[in-house]
Design a protein around this motif. Sequence first.
Motif, PDB file in Angstrom:
ATOM      1  N   LEU A 136     -80.456  40.475  44.607  1.00  0.00           N
ATOM      2  CA  LEU A 136     -81.355  40.894  45.765  1.00  0.00           C
ATOM      3  C   LEU A 136     -80.478  39.899  47.044  1.00  0.00           C
ATOM      4  CD1 LEU A 136     -85.012  40.788  44.863  1.00  0.00           C
ATOM      5  CD2 LEU A 136     -83.729  42.634  45.676  1.00  0.00           C
ATOM      6  N   ILE A 137     -80.151  38.666  46.902  1.00  0.00           N
ATOM      7  CA  ILE A 137     -79.839  38.204  48.070  1.00  0.00           C
ATOM      8  C   ILE A 137     -78.287  38.817  48.296  1.00  0.00           C
ATOM      9  CG2 ILE A 137     -78.703  36.077  48.652  1.00  0.00           C
ATOM     10  CD1 ILE A 137     -80.827  34.315  47.506  1.00  0.00           C
ATOM     11  N   GLU A 138     -77.550  39.183  47.305  1.00  0.00           N
ATOM     12  CA  GLU A 138     -76.125  39.619  47.718  1.00  0.00           C
ATOM     13  C   GLU A 138     -76.233  41.022  48.328  1.00  0.00           C
ATOM     14  OE1 GLU A 138     -73.050  38.413  47.765  1.00  0.00           O
ATOM     15  OE2 GLU A 138     -74.057  36.666  47.089  1.00  0.00           O
ATOM     16  N   GLY A 139     -77.383  41.939  47.836  1.00  0.00           N
ATOM     17  CA  GLY A 139     -77.497  43.333  48.140  1.00  0.00           C
ATOM     18  C   GLY A 139     -77.839  43.000  49.851  1.00  0.00           C
ATOM     19  N   MET A 140     -78.799  42.238  50.145  1.00  0.00           N
ATOM     20  CA  MET A 140     -79.333  42.041  51.353  1.00  0.00           C
ATOM     21  C   MET A 140     -78.298  41.611  52.340  1.00  0.00           C
ATOM     22  SD  MET A 140     -83.239  40.667  50.864  1.00  0.00           S
ATOM     23  CE  MET A 140     -84.316  41.789  50.138  1.00  0.00           C
ATOM     24  N   LYS A 141     -77.542  40.808  51.988  1.00  0.00           N
ATOM     25  CA  LYS A 141     -76.156  39.900  52.681  1.00  0.00           C
ATOM     26  C   LYS A 141     -75.335  41.224  53.100  1.00  0.00           C
ATOM     27  CE  LYS A 141     -74.218  36.568  51.318  1.00  0.00           C
ATOM     28  NZ  LYS A 141     -73.508  35.235  50.676  1.00  0.00           N
ATOM     29  N   GLN A 142     -75.031  42.001  52.126  1.00  0.00           N
ATOM     30  CA  GLN A 142     -74.042  43.212  52.479  1.00  0.00           C
ATOM     31  C   GLN A 142     -74.761  44.260  53.534  1.00  0.00           C
ATOM     32  OE1 GLN A 142     -72.900  45.016  48.915  1.00  0.00           O
ATOM     33  NE2 GLN A 142     -71.552  43.213  48.296  1.00  0.00           N
ATOM     34  N   ALA A 143     -76.054  44.471  53.216  1.00  0.00           N
ATOM     35  CA  ALA A 143     -76.676  45.398  54.106  1.00  0.00           C
ATOM     36  C   ALA A 143     -76.962  45.043  55.428  1.00  0.00           C
ATOM     37  CB  ALA A 143     -78.285  45.797  53.413  1.00  0.00           C
ATOM     38  N   GLN A 144     -77.120  43.728  55.637  1.00  0.00           N
ATOM     39  CA  GLN A 144     -77.289  43.279  56.961  1.00  0.00           C
ATOM     40  C   GLN A 144     -75.954  42.630  57.793  1.00  0.00           C
ATOM     41  OE1 GLN A 144     -80.536  40.534  57.101  1.00  0.00           O
ATOM     42  NE2 GLN A 144     -81.838  41.684  55.773  1.00  0.00           N
ATOM     43  N   GLY A 145     -75.047  42.676  56.900  1.00  0.00           N
ATOM     44  CA  GLY A 145     -73.734  42.346  57.697  1.00  0.00           C
ATOM     45  C   GLY A 145     -73.566  40.967  57.674  1.00  0.00           C
ATOM     46  N   ILE A 146     -74.038  39.992  56.598  1.00  0.00           N
ATOM     47  CA  ILE A 146     -73.933  38.641  56.852  1.00  0.00           C
ATOM     48  C   ILE A 146     -72.755  38.237  56.101  1.00  0.00           C
ATOM     49  CG2 ILE A 146     -75.149  36.428  56.091  1.00  0.00           C
ATOM     50  CD1 ILE A 146     -77.629  38.038  56.269  1.00  0.00           C
ATOM     51  N   THR A 147     -71.946  37.718  56.734  1.00  0.00           N
ATOM     52  CA  THR A 147     -70.422  37.303  56.233  1.00  0.00           C
ATOM     53  C   THR A 147     -70.196  36.018  56.450  1.00  0.00           C
ATOM     54  OG1 THR A 147     -69.424  37.845  58.219  1.00  0.00           O
ATOM     55  CG2 THR A 147     -69.668  39.656  56.413  1.00  0.00           C
ATOM     56  N   GLU A 148     -68.953  35.695  55.660  1.00  0.00           N
ATOM     57  CA  GLU A 148     -68.390  33.847  55.729  1.00  0.00           C
ATOM     58  C   GLU A 148     -67.777  34.120  57.121  1.00  0.00           C
ATOM     59  OE1 GLU A 148     -68.734  31.506  54.001  1.00  0.00           O
ATOM     60  OE2 GLU A 148     -69.978  32.680  52.857  1.00  0.00           O
ATOM     61  N   ARG A 149     -67.549  35.167  57.935  1.00  0.00           N
ATOM     62  CA  ARG A 149     -67.050  35.146  59.240  1.00  0.00           C
ATOM     63  C   ARG A 149     -68.156  34.606  60.143  1.00  0.00           C
ATOM     64  NH1 ARG A 149     -64.331  39.624  63.086  1.00  0.00           N
ATOM     65  NH2 ARG A 149     -63.316  38.254  64.671  1.00  0.00           N
ATOM     66  N   LEU A 150     -69.248  35.268  59.966  1.00  0.00           N
ATOM     67  CA  LEU A 150     -70.492  35.069  61.116  1.00  0.00           C
ATOM     68  C   LEU A 150     -70.904  33.555  60.736  1.00  0.00           C
ATOM     69  CD1 LEU A 150     -72.943  35.795  62.760  1.00  0.00           C
ATOM     70  CD2 LEU A 150     -74.160  36.280  60.402  1.00  0.00           C
ATOM     71  N   LYS A 151     -70.332  32.990  59.479  1.00  0.00           N
ATOM     72  CA  LYS A 151     -70.997  31.788  59.291  1.00  0.00           C
ATOM     73  C   LYS A 151     -70.152  30.888  60.130  1.00  0.00           C
ATOM     74  CE  LYS A 151     -71.383  28.714  55.295  1.00  0.00           C
ATOM     75  NZ  LYS A 151     -71.340  28.439  53.882  1.00  0.00           N
ATOM     76  N   GLU A 152     -68.795  31.236  60.246  1.00  0.00           N
ATOM     77  CA  GLU A 152     -67.792  30.323  60.885  1.00  0.00           C
ATOM     78  C   GLU A 152     -67.902  30.497  62.416  1.00  0.00           C
ATOM     79  OE1 GLU A 152     -63.921  31.877  59.727  1.00  0.00           O
ATOM     80  OE2 GLU A 152     -64.082  31.146  57.882  1.00  0.00           O
ATOM     81  N   GLU A 153     -68.448  31.549  62.836  1.00  0.00           N
ATOM     82  CA  GLU A 153     -68.479  31.715  64.366  1.00  0.00           C
ATOM     83  C   GLU A 153     -69.789  31.148  65.106  1.00  0.00           C
ATOM     84  OE1 GLU A 153     -68.098  36.047  64.594  1.00  0.00           O
ATOM     85  OE2 GLU A 153     -65.788  35.946  64.513  1.00  0.00           O
TER      86      GLU A 153
END
Length: 124
Positions: A80-97
């Motif tokens: 569920l976490i992986e699917g929701m991350k992809q659906a909401q556009g949560i990426t490692e790039r967002l984590k860096e920025e």
Amino acid sequence: MEKTIFEKIGGEFERQGDYLIPRLDLPPEKEQPIGVFGRRHLDYLKQYHKVTYTNLLTSGRLNTYLADINRQAQERFERLIEGMKQAQGITERLKEENALEWTKRMNNVRACAREIVNEEIIYA
């Protein structure tokens, strides 16, 4: 004196004062670690499904059952976490920025996934 049914199947009695109390031993069970989800389900069984809890406990299958529930719930939670991350556009790039925004979104995703797992597996 004739043996009781309990004694005929191999049961033993223990004397306590003037009374003979049957010695009841639980069957051996393989110890398996149970995590957060397994413990939540255990509390749920104890509170709302006492007969099921007692049957699992006395048959020696409680720990195995809880470990299986925990494994299923953990796998569902991670999917569920992986699917929701992809659906909401949560990426490692967002984590860096923007780490604070990433943390906020991830906490929201985890809370939503936890609620879904609770409803589907733990409290069902």
